[in-house]
Every structure is written in structure tokens, then in C-alpha cells.
Design an enzyme around this catalytic site. Sequence first.
Site, short mmCIF file in Angstrom:
data_model
loop_
_atom_site.label_atom_id
_atom_site.label_comp_id
_atom_site.label_asym_id
_atom_site.label_seq_id
_atom_site.Cartn_x
_atom_site.Cartn_y
_atom_site.Cartn_z
N CYS A 118 5.23 4.81 9.01
CA CYS A 118 5.83 4.40 8.27
C CYS A 118 6.87 4.47 7.72
CB CYS A 118 5.52 4.77 6.46
SG CYS A 118 3.43 3.37 6.47
N GLU A 161 0.62 -0.91 -0.28
CA GLU A 161 -0.29 0.04 -0.10
C GLU A 161 1.31 1.11 0.52
OE1 GLU A 161 -4.32 0.44 0.31
OE2 GLU A 161 -2.53 2.26 -0.93
N PHE A 162 0.50 2.27 -0.87
CA PHE A 162 1.05 3.36 -0.83
C PHE A 162 0.59 4.78 -0.57
CE2 PHE A 162 2.38 0.56 -4.10
CZ PHE A 162 4.41 0.47 -3.66
N LEU A 163 -0.73 4.48 0.44
CA LEU A 163 -1.29 5.51 0.50
C LEU A 163 -0.73 6.14 1.70
CD1 LEU A 163 -2.64 5.17 3.75
CD2 LEU A 163 -4.17 3.93 2.34
N ALA A 223 12.97 21.07 3.49
CA ALA A 223 13.84 20.72 5.10
C ALA A 223 12.82 20.88 6.13
CB ALA A 223 14.97 22.05 4.86
N LEU A 278 11.20 17.59 -0.53
CA LEU A 278 12.60 17.69 -1.07
C LEU A 278 12.76 19.16 0.28
CD1 LEU A 278 14.53 18.39 -4.14
CD2 LEU A 278 14.71 17.12 -2.31
N LYS A 295 7.48 -1.63 -1.71
CA LYS A 295 7.78 -0.52 -1.23
C LYS A 295 8.62 0.11 -0.30
CE LYS A 295 5.10 1.32 2.49
NZ LYS A 295 3.86 1.97 2.10
N GLY A 309 8.89 11.38 10.01
CA GLY A 309 8.39 10.97 11.57
C GLY A 309 6.48 9.83 10.94
N LYS A 363 9.87 3.10 10.72
CA LYS A 363 10.16 1.55 10.43
C LYS A 363 10.47 0.90 9.62
CE LYS A 363 5.38 -0.19 10.47
NZ LYS A 363 5.73 -1.18 8.99
#
Length: 450
Positions: free
Chosen positions: A260, A151-153, A252, A250, A204, A257, A263
Amino acid sequence: MKKICVVGTGYVGLVTGVLFADLGNDITCIEIDQRKLTTLRGGKSPIYEPGLEELLRRNLEAGRLRFTDNYDAGVPDADFVFITVGTPMNHDGSADLKYVEAAARSIGRALRKPSIIIDKSTVPVGTGDWVTNLIRAEAGDKHFAVVSNPEFLREGSAVTDFQRPDRIVLGSLNREAAEKVAELHAPLQAPIHITDLRTAEMIKYASNAFLATRISFINEIASICEQLGADVKEVARGMGADKRIGPHFLDAGIGYGGSCFPKDVLALHHMAASSGCHPQLLQAVMDINRDTRRSFINKLEELVGDLNGKTIGVLGLAFKPNTDDMREAASVDIINRLLELGAHIRAYDPVAMEVAETMLPDVLYCATAYDVAKGADALLLVTEWNEFKQLDFDKLKRHMRQPILLDGRNVYEAADLEARGFTYRGVGRGVKRAERPSNGKVAQAELVEA
Ligand code: NAD
């Protein structure tokens, strides 16, 4: 219309269940958390995700969506069973697969007809094979196939990400099963990549690690900008205009956080190291991310002095805007460190305070940004919610003990804030006053950091 079972109703599972229901499928969601079940059955979303609750209610009312803790109420009839349980990190950095294992075993026990089990959780490379064996051990000779569908949501825009994905990745050793899952996704009209199981699992991790790398890269450039008197925001804009680079990820600031990136980078590092590779870039990505938060606190100390007894206001707690997710949020690291240093913390977030209270009990939670400012020795912008973009700075200043603002997301312009009497610091926004070219040794006196 397909019969679909979704196991686990967190950010990924709930979005998957609700949106496949909205496409006209018949969905049973299985959830073991009884509080969540009660909330969901009442048509309420346990998570904050724009647009989701309305779709949840609509599909519940249409009778296409139900919630249960009973695998036998969903798995036996299902054409497709999605695994969307959490895969948090273990102490050694590896992914904790206990929820995946429990889900796979329960699915195996409840299987009655040929089904396709789709793993949407982010799992270490090789997990698909392991899940196949777990289900086989429970299901005996019943027919099933396992497909990896990472999953990429993005939290905060999960509904539209589901409806308009950039691509759908399907990995399986069973081509026919992967093609059936591709058909299920056909209404989304997205490009589909079919690979083997392990490659899909790796796509992923590689995607998330790459995005995290871009963030750490620009944060490293930001540190250099501060020393050499360049403005990282303009640097990123100039870089991003190059089609080979692109503008995304990009920004800064105080680093990545969420549930995903931290971890997944760590789990990929762990997978690499334990298979004999030397993942030095991934290590640097994590080190830089940690250092951005430290240097943010160092800047605060430079401006405010000893933090013991000082009052620091924090604007934004969620790991990013439009979510109430506090997992691995920069705010948690920063606030815990400030508390250790003896500071008093006042904070406000538009939606994440209820979650934050359980993780940061020693914070005084406020009703508005202006309440946060009351008696503050400095304000920190930690999450760039829209409502913080157009604050009444004169009002904020009147409430503060001293008008110092540290902008962890480079949302504001130094000139505007300074014109209103604030001492302002962003991240990586040094302005060089020196005329002569620098070989990296611009004297500090020649730098005015913005
Ligand atoms: P989450 O922790 O929000 O939700 C997981 C849910 O599964 C919880 O409600 C939990 O009670 C339930 N659950 C656990 N064990 C169960 C079981 N045996 N049977 C039924 N339900 C069970 O997790 P999430 O954020 O939705 O993430 C799920 C997976 O998707 C993770 O692997 C994550 O890395 C991945 N992912 C997450 C995101 C994201 O933005 N959150 C994006 C892409 C991928």
C-alpha cells in the site's frame, strides 16, 4: 441478513467476505484465480493472516460463505457488491485500474436488481464516477448506486481491524445508498463519516501518505541523530508522549514497504503532478524512504568491507511481521543490491519464504535464524518478527564468521549486544560522549554510534 457479493479475494476481499459472513450475512466471493478458488473452497487461506483461516472454515461450514468464478452466481441476488480487486502501480506511478475496469464491467453485465456497488479498492480520485459510467454502459437502465468505502485494515491484524475499525468512510453522490452501507456496518459500532465520492477516495490516499510521511520524517531525524550523537528511539518516545503527536509510525528503520504505502504515495504524487500541483513533500517522503535502504547497505560495507564473496544473513523477509506479503518489502531491495555487490545471502522468515522464493531465487533459504548465521560475515535484522526478539545471541555468535549485527528495526539494545561481543549498529542511534553542546559540528572521534 444481507446478500453480499465480494469481487476479488486478496487480503482485503477475503477478510471482507469472511467477516461479513461471520456477522451472519450471506456471502458469495468471486475470484478469477483458479488456484486460489480451489484453496479457498478447501477451507484454506491462500494468505497468512492471523485468525482468518479458522473464521473461513467456520463460515464455510455454516453455509454462509461460498467461492466462485461466476459473476452470475453472486451479483444478480446481491444487495451489496464490494469491489476489492488489486490496484497495482503502473510504470509511470499511476494506479493500474485494469482489474477494477474488468470487475465493474462484469458486475454491470450481471446486475438484475437494484444493488449498491461498493468500491473498497484504493482508487484514484474520480474513479467512482468512472466506475459508475462503466457499469451504466453494461447495465443499461437497471438501478444501482456506487459508494466508495476505502479500506484501512493492516495486514497482520486485518481480522481485528475489520472487527474494530477506527472509522468507516463512505462516499457517494447518493446519500440514501451511503446510509444503507452505513447500516450494513452498524454491528461494528464504529464512527461513520459520510462524504461525497471524491472526498472518500482522497481520505484513503491522504491517510496512507501521512503515515508514510511520519516514517520518512523519523528516518530523516534518525540520520541527523547519527551525525549529532542522539538516540532516535528515545527521541521518538519523547515526541510520541505529546498527545498532539502520538507514538505511532515513529519507528526509525529501513523504511516503509508493503502493498500500500509505496504505491499509494506514488499514485497520489502522480495524481497531484498530472493535475498541475507540485507535490514536493510526497517526493521527499519517497526519496528518504529509498535513501534509508541505501544507507543501511553503506553501513554494512563500512563494517564488513568489500561485500564481494561475503556471506550475509538476513533475518526476516516479509514487509512487516505477521504477514507473508513480500510486495515492495525492504528485503527485496536490500537483497538484490547485496547480490549485485557479489554477496552470498542466507535468509529465514517464519512465514514468507514460500512467496520470497519466487521473487528472490538466488537466496539460500534456511530453517532457523541460527542456520542463517552459519558462516555469516554479518547478520541483518530486516523484519521484526517476535521470534527474533529473544534470540540466543551466544549461539548465533558461535555460528558466525564474524559477529556483526545490523538492526534495521532498532529491536535490540547496543549495550546488550556489545556485552556479548557483537559489533552492533542500529538506525539513528548515535551516543554522544562529548560534554560540550554541539552546533552540529561534533568531531567524528567524539561519536560512538550505537
Ligand atoms: P490482492 O492483489 O491481494 O487481491 C486482489 C484479488 O482480486 C486477487 O485474488 C485477484 O485474483 C482478484 N481479481 C482481480 N481481478 C478480478 C476480477 N475481475 N474478478 C474477480 N477477482 C479478481 O489485493 P489486496 O492487497 O487485497 O488489495 C485490494 C485493494 O485494496 C487494493 O486497491 C489495495 O490498495 C487496497 N488495500 C489493500 C490493503 C492491504 O493491506 N492489502 C489495505 C487497504 C487497502
